[in-house]
Scaffold this motif. Structure first.
Motif, PDB file in Angstrom:
ATOM      1  N   TYR A  49       0.825  -1.208   0.000  1.00 32.77           N
ATOM      2  CA  TYR A  49       0.000   0.000   0.000  1.00 32.77           C
ATOM      3  C   TYR A  49       0.860   1.259   0.000  1.00 32.77           C
ATOM      4  N   ALA A  50       1.901   1.274   0.801  1.00 35.49           N
ATOM      5  CA  ALA A  50       2.783   2.442   0.871  1.00 35.49           C
ATOM      6  C   ALA A  50       3.555   2.621  -0.430  1.00 35.49           C
ATOM      7  N   ASP A  51       4.037   1.533  -1.006  1.00 39.09           N
ATOM      8  CA  ASP A  51       4.782   1.608  -2.262  1.00 39.09           C
ATOM      9  C   ASP A  51       3.898   2.170  -3.373  1.00 39.09           C
ATOM     10  N   TYR A  52       2.667   1.715  -3.421  1.00 38.16           N
ATOM     11  CA  TYR A  52       1.766   2.216  -4.453  1.00 38.16           C
ATOM     12  C   TYR A  52       1.492   3.703  -4.255  1.00 38.16           C
ATOM     13  N   ALA A  53       1.250   4.114  -3.012  1.00 34.88           N
ATOM     14  CA  ALA A  53       0.990   5.522  -2.740  1.00 34.88           C
ATOM     15  C   ALA A  53       2.178   6.386  -3.167  1.00 34.88           C
ATOM     16  N   GLN A  54       3.381   5.920  -2.876  1.00 33.93           N
ATOM     17  CA  GLN A  54       4.565   6.680  -3.263  1.00 33.93           C
ATOM     18  C   GLN A  54       4.701   6.770  -4.779  1.00 33.93           C
ATOM     19  N   SER A  55       4.335   5.704  -5.479  1.00 31.68           N
ATOM     20  CA  SER A  55       4.467   5.729  -6.934  1.00 31.68           C
ATOM     21  C   SER A  55       3.452   6.688  -7.564  1.00 31.68           C
ATOM     22  N   VAL A  56       2.226   6.729  -7.035  1.00 29.80           N
ATOM     23  CA  VAL A  56       1.237   7.676  -7.561  1.00 29.80           C
ATOM     24  C   VAL A  56       1.655   9.103  -7.204  1.00 29.80           C
ATOM     25  N   LYS A  57       2.125   9.285  -5.986  1.00 26.67           N
ATOM     26  CA  LYS A  57       2.538  10.614  -5.544  1.00 26.67           C
ATOM     27  C   LYS A  57       3.698  11.146  -6.390  1.00 26.67           C
ATOM     28  N   ARG A  58       4.550  10.255  -6.879  1.00 22.27           N
ATOM     29  CA  ARG A  58       5.659  10.673  -7.747  1.00 22.27           C
ATOM     30  C   ARG A  58       5.103  11.353  -9.004  1.00 22.27           C
ATOM     31  N   THR A  59       4.074  10.773  -9.608  1.00 23.88           N
ATOM     32  CA  THR A  59       3.452  11.370 -10.789  1.00 23.88           C
ATOM     33  C   THR A  59       2.823  12.709 -10.429  1.00 23.88           C
ATOM     34  N   VAL A  60       2.110  12.742  -9.313  1.00 27.75           N
ATOM     35  CA  VAL A  60       1.425  13.963  -8.888  1.00 27.75           C
ATOM     36  C   VAL A  60       2.428  15.094  -8.671  1.00 27.75           C
ATOM     37  N   THR A  61       3.527  14.799  -8.025  1.00 22.68           N
ATOM     38  CA  THR A  61       4.532  15.835  -7.741  1.00 22.68           C
ATOM     39  C   THR A  61       5.120  16.404  -9.029  1.00 22.68           C
ATOM     40  N   VAL A  62       5.415  15.553  -9.983  1.00 22.47           N
ATOM     41  CA  VAL A  62       5.956  16.046 -11.254  1.00 22.47           C
ATOM     42  C   VAL A  62       4.919  16.921 -11.957  1.00 22.47           C
ATOM     43  N   THR A  63       3.656  16.513 -11.931  1.00 26.36           N
ATOM     44  CA  THR A  63       2.636  17.328 -12.597  1.00 26.36           C
ATOM     45  C   THR A  63       2.456  18.676 -11.902  1.00 26.36           C
ATOM     46  N   TYR A  64       2.599  18.713 -10.569  1.00 22.38           N
ATOM     47  CA  TYR A  64       2.561  20.006  -9.860  1.00 22.38           C
ATOM     48  C   TYR A  64       3.625  20.935 -10.442  1.00 22.38           C
ATOM     49  N   ARG A  65       4.812  20.407 -10.605  1.00 23.67           N
ATOM     50  CA  ARG A  65       5.935  21.227 -11.052  1.00 23.67           C
ATOM     51  C   ARG A  65       5.730  21.726 -12.479  1.00 23.67           C
ATOM     52  N   VAL A  66       5.207  20.876 -13.357  1.00 26.36           N
ATOM     53  CA  VAL A  66       4.950  21.298 -14.736  1.00 26.36           C
ATOM     54  C   VAL A  66       3.805  22.307 -14.763  1.00 26.36           C
ATOM     55  N   ALA A  67       2.777  22.055 -13.952  1.00 34.45           N
ATOM     56  CA  ALA A  67       1.658  23.001 -13.884  1.00 34.45           C
ATOM     57  C   ALA A  67       2.138  24.367 -13.406  1.00 34.45           C
ATOM     58  N   ALA A  68       3.121  24.384 -12.526  1.00 26.18           N
ATOM     59  CA  ALA A  68       3.683  25.659 -12.075  1.00 26.18           C
ATOM     60  C   ALA A  68       4.364  26.384 -13.228  1.00 26.18           C
ATOM     61  N   ALA A  69       5.073  25.644 -14.054  1.00 24.51           N
ATOM     62  CA  ALA A  69       5.730  26.262 -15.215  1.00 24.51           C
ATOM     63  C   ALA A  69       4.705  26.814 -16.202  1.00 24.51           C
ATOM     64  N   GLY A  71       1.926  28.135 -15.227  1.00 25.87           N
ATOM     65  CA  GLY A  71       1.213  29.214 -14.562  1.00 25.87           C
ATOM     66  C   GLY A  71      -0.059  28.765 -13.850  1.00 25.87           C
ATOM     67  N   ASN A  72      -0.231  27.457 -13.656  1.00 24.11           N
ATOM     68  CA  ASN A  72      -1.448  26.941 -13.022  1.00 24.11           C
ATOM     69  C   ASN A  72      -1.291  26.656 -11.537  1.00 24.11           C
ATOM     70  N   ASP A  73      -0.061  26.539 -11.052  1.00 21.02           N
ATOM     71  CA  ASP A  73       0.187  26.087  -9.681  1.00 21.02           C
ATOM     72  C   ASP A  73       1.297  26.942  -9.067  1.00 21.02           C
ATOM     73  N   PRO A  74       1.224  27.171  -7.756  1.00 18.08           N
ATOM     74  CA  PRO A  74       2.266  27.983  -7.119  1.00 18.08           C
ATOM     75  C   PRO A  74       3.508  27.196  -6.702  1.00 18.08           C
ATOM     76  N   HIS A  75       3.651  25.961  -7.141  1.00 13.89           N
ATOM     77  CA  HIS A  75       4.810  25.151  -6.728  1.00 13.89           C
ATOM     78  C   HIS A  75       6.108  25.909  -7.031  1.00 13.89           C
ATOM     79  N   PRO A  76       7.023  25.961  -6.069  1.00 16.46           N
ATOM     80  CA  PRO A  76       8.247  26.762  -6.266  1.00 16.46           C
ATOM     81  C   PRO A  76       9.259  26.140  -7.225  1.00 16.46           C
ATOM     82  N   ASP A  77       9.203  24.843  -7.443  1.00 10.74           N
ATOM     83  CA  ASP A  77      10.172  24.170  -8.330  1.00 10.74           C
ATOM     84  C   ASP A  77       9.548  23.912  -9.691  1.00 10.74           C
ATOM     85  N   ARG A  78       9.535  24.930 -10.501  1.00 17.27           N
ATOM     86  CA  ARG A  78       8.944  24.797 -11.832  1.00 17.27           C
ATOM     87  C   ARG A  78       9.779  23.858 -12.696  1.00 17.27           C
ATOM     88  N   LEU A  79       9.088  23.181 -13.601  1.00 15.62           N
ATOM     89  CA  LEU A  79       9.743  22.196 -14.458  1.00 15.62           C
ATOM     90  C   LEU A  79       9.063  22.236 -15.822  1.00 15.62           C
TER      91      LEU A  79
END
Length: 182
Positions: A49-69, A71-79
């Motif tokens: 369960y934890a491994d799966y959560a971490q794998s989904v969260k990995r995708t979510v985190t990358v999308t946060y960063r791209v969304a910031a680039a 202009g959709n998200d305030p994430h500080p690490d734009r990508l």
């Protein structure tokens, strides 16, 4: 013969006592084995369960960063999307095997909640791959992702017999420069 008959009740008592002790020991060992086996499976399920959560969260985190680039998200690490493509591919490659383990060991309720969460994560990935600049639509996706994650964790806790946990909904942090950058 009369001495044997006099000793017979004591002999029968010893035999019954020995059989009773044997049954108690065997039954206790069996119960301990079942408890230990259940604990091992619970540990394994928690790891899956934890491994799966971490794998989904990995995708979510990358999308946060791209969304910031975008202009959709305030994430500080734009990508940029180009920089993110290998990270998204890696996240997918890691998520697929953990998803198979989840299907194999997870309860139906947990698997259903996991599917709902990952579908939203994949929608987030499609959103940023399309280069969309729509902060309102992005925020709606974020809310669905957070609700999906919360539902997944609640199902995991219920399956493992754990008490309810934190919703992981924290207030948004200040989006200005970090103290070290001021």
């Amino acid at each position: 013969m009369s001495v044997f008959i006099q000793q017979l009740p004591a002999l029968i008592g010893v035999v019954i006592g020995a059989l009773g002790s044997y049954v108690v020991v065997v039954r206790g060992d069996r119960m301990r084995f079942v408890r230990e086996q259940a604990a091992r499976w619970e540990d394994r399920k928690l790891a899956v369960y934890a491994d799966y959560a971490q794998s989904v969260k990995r995708t979510v985190t990358v999308t946060y960063r791209v969304a910031a680039a975008l202009g959709n998200d305030p994430h500080p690490d734009r990508l940029s999307l180009e920089e993110a493509k290998p990270l998204l591919a890696d996240a997918t490659a890691r998520r697929d095997p953990s998803g198979e383990a989840l299907i194999m060991l997870g309860s139906p309720a947990v698997v259903d909640k996991a599917r709902a969460w990952v579908v939203t994560a994949l929608e987030m990935e499609r959103f940023v791959r399309a280069g969309r600049e729509d902060p309102e639509a992005w925020q709606a996706l974020l809310e669905r992702q957070r609700a999906g994650r919360e539902g997944y964790y609640a199902a995991v806790r219920e399956d493992l017999g754990l008490p309810p946990g934190h919703s992981a909904r924290w207030p948004a942090l200040e989006t200005g420069p970090l103290p070290s950058q001021r």
